[in-house]
Scaffold this active site. Sequence first.
Site, mmCIF file in Angstrom:
data_model
loop_
_atom_site.group_PDB
_atom_site.id
_atom_site.type_symbol
_atom_site.label_atom_id
_atom_site.label_comp_id
_atom_site.label_asym_id
_atom_site.label_seq_id
_atom_site.Cartn_x
_atom_site.Cartn_y
_atom_site.Cartn_z
ATOM 1 N N HIS A 52 -21.446 -0.285 22.910
ATOM 2 C CA HIS A 52 -21.736 -1.269 23.959
ATOM 3 C C HIS A 52 -22.923 -2.167 23.569
ATOM 4 O O HIS A 52 -23.732 -2.552 24.410
ATOM 5 C CB HIS A 52 -22.022 -0.581 25.298
ATOM 6 C CG HIS A 52 -20.865 0.202 25.835
ATOM 7 N ND1 HIS A 52 -19.862 -0.380 26.589
ATOM 8 C CD2 HIS A 52 -20.550 1.504 25.728
ATOM 9 C CE1 HIS A 52 -18.983 0.555 26.924
ATOM 10 N NE2 HIS A 52 -19.367 1.698 26.405
ATOM 11 N N ASN A 124 -15.947 1.679 32.814
ATOM 12 C CA ASN A 124 -15.273 0.696 31.974
ATOM 13 C C ASN A 124 -14.345 -0.169 32.818
ATOM 14 O O ASN A 124 -14.247 0.005 34.033
ATOM 15 C CB ASN A 124 -14.467 1.395 30.866
ATOM 16 C CG ASN A 124 -15.338 2.019 29.798
ATOM 17 O OD1 ASN A 124 -16.297 1.423 29.331
ATOM 18 N ND2 ASN A 124 -15.001 3.242 29.414
ATOM 19 N N TYR A 334 -26.710 9.906 27.447
ATOM 20 C CA TYR A 334 -27.214 8.587 27.821
ATOM 21 C C TYR A 334 -28.738 8.534 27.907
ATOM 22 O O TYR A 334 -29.365 7.670 27.280
ATOM 23 C CB TYR A 334 -26.561 8.126 29.120
ATOM 24 C CG TYR A 334 -25.224 7.456 28.910
ATOM 25 C CD1 TYR A 334 -24.174 8.133 28.296
ATOM 26 C CD2 TYR A 334 -24.989 6.153 29.330
ATOM 27 C CE1 TYR A 334 -22.946 7.526 28.101
ATOM 28 C CE2 TYR A 334 -23.762 5.541 29.135
ATOM 29 C CZ TYR A 334 -22.748 6.227 28.513
ATOM 30 O OH TYR A 334 -21.533 5.624 28.310
#
Length: 475
Positions: A52, A124, A334
Amino acid sequence: MATLTTTSGNIIADNQNSTSAGKNGPLLLQDYQLLEKLAHQNRERIPERTVHAKGSGAFGELVITEDISKYTKASVLQKGEKTKMLIRFSTVAGEAGAADAERDVRGFAMKFYTKEGNWDLVGNNTPIFFLRDPIKFPDFIHTQKRDPRTHLRSNEAAWDFWTLCPETLHQVTILMSDRGIPASYRNMHGFGSHTYSLINVKNERFWVKFHFKTRQGIKNLTNEEAAKIIGQNRESNQEDLYNSIEKGDFPIWDFKIQIMPEAEAKTCGFNPFDLTKVWSHKDYPLIDVGYFILNKNPENYFNEIEQAAFSPSNIVPGIGVSPDKMLQARIFSYPDAQRYRVGTHYAQLEVNRPINKVETYTVGGTMNNGMYKVESKKYYEPNSFGGPAEDRSYLEPDIEIEGVAQKFSYDDTDYYSQPRDLFNLMNDSQKQALFNNIADHIHGVNNEILNRALMHFEKISPDYAKGVREALNAK
């Protein structure tokens, strides 16, 4: 054939399945190989995001118009609530300099600045993903990035992995369909993708899927249209989003959910925590919640978008996670990526800072700009001096798990019915676009991998395989 080992030379018994408590999870922290692969992936490149990397963002407002209090006590989801938000759209595979109009999944990451802390929803533009076990994720991303020897992108690597891991076929079919290149970020739907949970005031849990439906309408590009745009403007989606907001044409998405009672996960006939599968809208219809509108561009892209740090570990009371194995891993991966990419105290940056007061003992490390105050004698917990303390009234209800820890493979080996359902929903024009897009992408891949792909397409539908063969023969 050589035996796979860890970087310390320890033999790896299973590199396809994470260690979980029972077949449906949750995952166990003892799975060193899973953590090692995810942690290493987060440190593979400097300084852009590992995935990303190319993205665009804007600020806006989430507005709740319907009463869903029977499902959740979260203040952010109560009727009439308005919450400032940030969204970052992105491509997945390309680097920071990649073109916007490439065939790729689009990231749909949202940060809501709620009264109870930040709530991040990282999804997404597709309701599913390629994988359902996170131990495969770093290897999958390697196939989407550059060959370390040639430094070229490799369609052969992508198809080799996809055809060896047939759970990817549902997402591959979406990616290779006419939905694979959205015309703009404004003209695509968004999904939380994972299964999350909602908890109400009675401490009852419901499993939930989050959906965001664009009011601008779906609009996609063909390969030919995308190639023409890329030749003229590599930032086509960034330009479209920025300009539309600047001129007051604010994009809007309707917010909807699917709900499953907690106990029904055992009897619904499928694994509701499998990220490669959708929930039937017939069995679990969409429920209206509200909408969000994007109405403000960032003033400094680097500060407000590049340094924005999203993580599904950021949840608020009334919203929770689930045994979804991919989600469980992302809860670790993350924030670990943000600590490495942005810095130890990335949460102190203005774009990531919650609007409520932070009370924490996590004060050491680089980038502490003084936001976290430390009073005398109140620098550890528990303490006898009135420092911030836990509040067990916020504990979530118990979640039942199975008691045997092992590297479980999935019982569900039906990789074909949902791609078949999707294929059968397509009209003739959409099917032909799918065939042509696959032929363009797989052309030149070696025959072993090509034949393996055709075998999988045949299992989805003979018409699927036939169409791809004919498109390949026409090249």
